[in-house]
Write a protein that holds these residues in place. Structure first.
Motif, PDB file in Angstrom:
ATOM      1  N   ARG A  41       0.857  -1.201   0.000  1.00 34.10           N
ATOM      2  CA  ARG A  41       0.000   0.000   0.000  1.00 34.10           C
ATOM      3  C   ARG A  41       0.886   1.242   0.000  1.00 34.10           C
ATOM      4  O   ARG A  41       1.892   1.277   0.731  1.00 34.10           O
ATOM      5  CB  ARG A  41      -0.889   0.029   1.244  1.00 34.10           C
ATOM      6  CG  ARG A  41      -2.208  -0.710   1.153  1.00 34.10           C
ATOM      7  CD  ARG A  41      -2.061  -2.199   1.101  1.00 34.10           C
ATOM      8  NE  ARG A  41      -3.348  -2.890   1.198  1.00 34.10           N
ATOM      9  CZ  ARG A  41      -3.501  -4.190   0.975  1.00 34.10           C
ATOM     10  NH1 ARG A  41      -2.476  -4.951   0.655  1.00 34.10           N
ATOM     11  NH2 ARG A  41      -4.694  -4.749   1.073  1.00 34.10           N
ATOM     12  N   HIS A  45      -2.967   8.548   0.341  1.00 31.74           N
ATOM     13  CA  HIS A  45      -4.144   9.346   0.733  1.00 31.74           C
ATOM     14  C   HIS A  45      -3.906  10.060   2.063  1.00 31.74           C
ATOM     15  O   HIS A  45      -4.596  11.013   2.381  1.00 31.74           O
ATOM     16  CB  HIS A  45      -5.380   8.449   0.832  1.00 31.74           C
ATOM     17  CG  HIS A  45      -5.223   7.330   1.810  1.00 31.74           C
ATOM     18  ND1 HIS A  45      -4.477   6.205   1.523  1.00 31.74           N
ATOM     19  CD2 HIS A  45      -5.677   7.165   3.068  1.00 31.74           C
ATOM     20  CE1 HIS A  45      -4.502   5.394   2.566  1.00 31.74           C
ATOM     21  NE2 HIS A  45      -5.219   5.958   3.511  1.00 31.74           N
ATOM     22  N   THR A  66      -4.725   9.689  -5.568  1.00 31.10           N
ATOM     23  CA  THR A  66      -3.945   8.607  -4.983  1.00 31.10           C
ATOM     24  C   THR A  66      -3.892   7.413  -5.921  1.00 31.10           C
ATOM     25  O   THR A  66      -4.806   7.179  -6.717  1.00 31.10           O
ATOM     26  CB  THR A  66      -4.514   8.159  -3.612  1.00 31.10           C
ATOM     27  OG1 THR A  66      -3.538   7.346  -2.957  1.00 31.10           O
ATOM     28  CG2 THR A  66      -5.796   7.348  -3.741  1.00 31.10           C
ATOM     29  N   HIS A  68      -3.383   3.385  -5.101  1.00 32.60           N
ATOM     30  CA  HIS A  68      -3.508   2.696  -3.819  1.00 32.60           C
ATOM     31  C   HIS A  68      -2.363   1.728  -3.534  1.00 32.60           C
ATOM     32  O   HIS A  68      -1.956   1.562  -2.391  1.00 32.60           O
ATOM     33  CB  HIS A  68      -4.847   1.961  -3.751  1.00 32.60           C
ATOM     34  CG  HIS A  68      -5.192   1.535  -2.361  1.00 32.60           C
ATOM     35  ND1 HIS A  68      -5.340   2.447  -1.335  1.00 32.60           N
ATOM     36  CD2 HIS A  68      -5.378   0.319  -1.798  1.00 32.60           C
ATOM     37  CE1 HIS A  68      -5.621   1.793  -0.209  1.00 32.60           C
ATOM     38  NE2 HIS A  68      -5.637   0.511  -0.469  1.00 32.60           N
ATOM     39  N   LEU A 104     -10.011   2.724   1.480  1.00 38.60           N
ATOM     40  CA  LEU A 104      -9.972   4.195   1.484  1.00 38.60           C
ATOM     41  C   LEU A 104     -11.237   4.812   2.079  1.00 38.60           C
ATOM     42  O   LEU A 104     -11.236   5.984   2.471  1.00 38.60           O
ATOM     43  CB  LEU A 104      -9.808   4.718   0.046  1.00 38.60           C
ATOM     44  CG  LEU A 104      -8.448   4.511  -0.608  1.00 38.60           C
ATOM     45  CD1 LEU A 104      -8.516   4.869  -2.091  1.00 38.60           C
ATOM     46  CD2 LEU A 104      -7.390   5.363   0.088  1.00 38.60           C
ATOM     47  N   THR A 107     -11.325   6.707   5.362  1.00 36.36           N
ATOM     48  CA  THR A 107     -10.359   7.804   5.491  1.00 36.36           C
ATOM     49  C   THR A 107     -10.948   9.128   5.021  1.00 36.36           C
ATOM     50  O   THR A 107     -10.310  10.168   5.154  1.00 36.36           O
ATOM     51  CB  THR A 107      -9.099   7.526   4.649  1.00 36.36           C
ATOM     52  OG1 THR A 107      -9.456   7.619   3.251  1.00 36.36           O
ATOM     53  CG2 THR A 107      -8.539   6.142   4.935  1.00 36.36           C
ATOM     54  N   PHE A 109     -11.560   9.738   1.858  1.00 34.02           N
ATOM     55  CA  PHE A 109     -11.071  10.010   0.498  1.00 34.02           C
ATOM     56  C   PHE A 109     -12.212  10.296  -0.470  1.00 34.02           C
ATOM     57  O   PHE A 109     -12.064  11.087  -1.399  1.00 34.02           O
ATOM     58  CB  PHE A 109     -10.228   8.830  -0.019  1.00 34.02           C
ATOM     59  CG  PHE A 109      -9.645   9.062  -1.384  1.00 34.02           C
ATOM     60  CD1 PHE A 109      -8.478   9.796  -1.538  1.00 34.02           C
ATOM     61  CD2 PHE A 109     -10.291   8.593  -2.530  1.00 34.02           C
ATOM     62  CE1 PHE A 109      -7.958  10.046  -2.804  1.00 34.02           C
ATOM     63  CE2 PHE A 109      -9.771   8.845  -3.794  1.00 34.02           C
ATOM     64  CZ  PHE A 109      -8.598   9.570  -3.929  1.00 34.02           C
TER      65      PHE A 109
END
Ligand SMILES: [Zn+2]
Length: 229
Positions: A41, A45, A66, A68, A104, A107, A109
């Motif tokens: 990873r 992000h 981003t 990933h 994600l 988070t 994102f």
């Protein structure tokens, strides 16, 4: 397919991990949990002006970007991407898109994103391949986030394969590739451009510029499954 035939085929040819060849558990598809856990990873992000965002900084306005997973040749991710693109396993795209998006999701994102916009493939190439793997990645992201996919970006001319090109040649090769249809749908919206791999970023840049030229008030973000160092 008939479930009985499917079960019979699974006994004869048990599904194995595309990356390591291990037999898959019933809940696994295309790759084993071990290989998926081991994919590196990027954590981009979490970083202010991460290395992928640096590739686009100053070229056009965007909210965030981003990739990933780190993408290198001869890696498990590379095997999965090659099988997805060239060996007729488009559903690997759904699996990778869902995996990345679910990681994600918490988070933030995807906050403020109204539409997922997959980078298109020229229709002749898509007829030849039978599918556009980026549509499958977008569908996987959509399944994990409930954000709808919008297919308004079209490839208006084909471009040559970029493997052996310099960064400058790639820029010329990818300029004017795309056109946005019905731009009023995206104007004023948060839009996530999605592609499989970001290398130099020239394809995403061309897609972003075409999108922003037609829908200048959309708020663009970008996401790819893999990103090169
Ligand atoms: Zn494996």
């Amino acid at each position: 397919m008939n479930k009985w035939i499917n079960d019979f085929l699974n006994v004869l040819f048990p599904p194995v991990c595309h990356a390591c060849g291990a037999k898959l558990a019933p809940h696994e598809r295309f790759a084993c949990s071990h290989c998926l856990n081991q994919l590196p990873r990027t954590g981009y992000h979490r970083r202010e002006m991460n290395p992928m965002e640096e590739r686009f900084a100053g070229q056009f306005p965007f909210v965030r970007a981003t990739g990933h997973f780190f993408y290198t040749r001869e890696s498990a991710l590379s095997t999965l991407i090659q099988d997805m693109k060239y060996r007729r396993f488009p559903d690997i795209g759904n699996m990778l898109g869902s995996l990345a998006a679910s990681e994600l999701f918490t988070t933030g994102f995807f906050n403020g994103i109204d539409f997922i916009l997959p980078v298109p493939m020229h229709y002749l190439k898509q007829i030849n391949r039978g599918y556009n793997q980026t549509h499958h990645i977008a569908a996987g992201i959509s399944a994990a986030t409930d954000i709808p996919v919008c297919f308004n970006l079209k490839a208006v001319r084909s471009h040559k394969t970029q493997t052996a090109m310099t960064a400058e040649q790639r820029l010329t090769n990818t300029s004017g590739l795309f056109a946005l249809q019905n731009p009023e749908v995206l104007n004023g919206k948060g839009v996530l451009l999605v592609d499989d791999i970001c290398t130099t970023g020239s394809t995403l840049r061309s897609a972003a510029e075409s999108t922003l030229a037609a829908a200048p008030s959309c708020r663009l973000s970008m996401m790819t499954i893999g990103v090169t160092f």
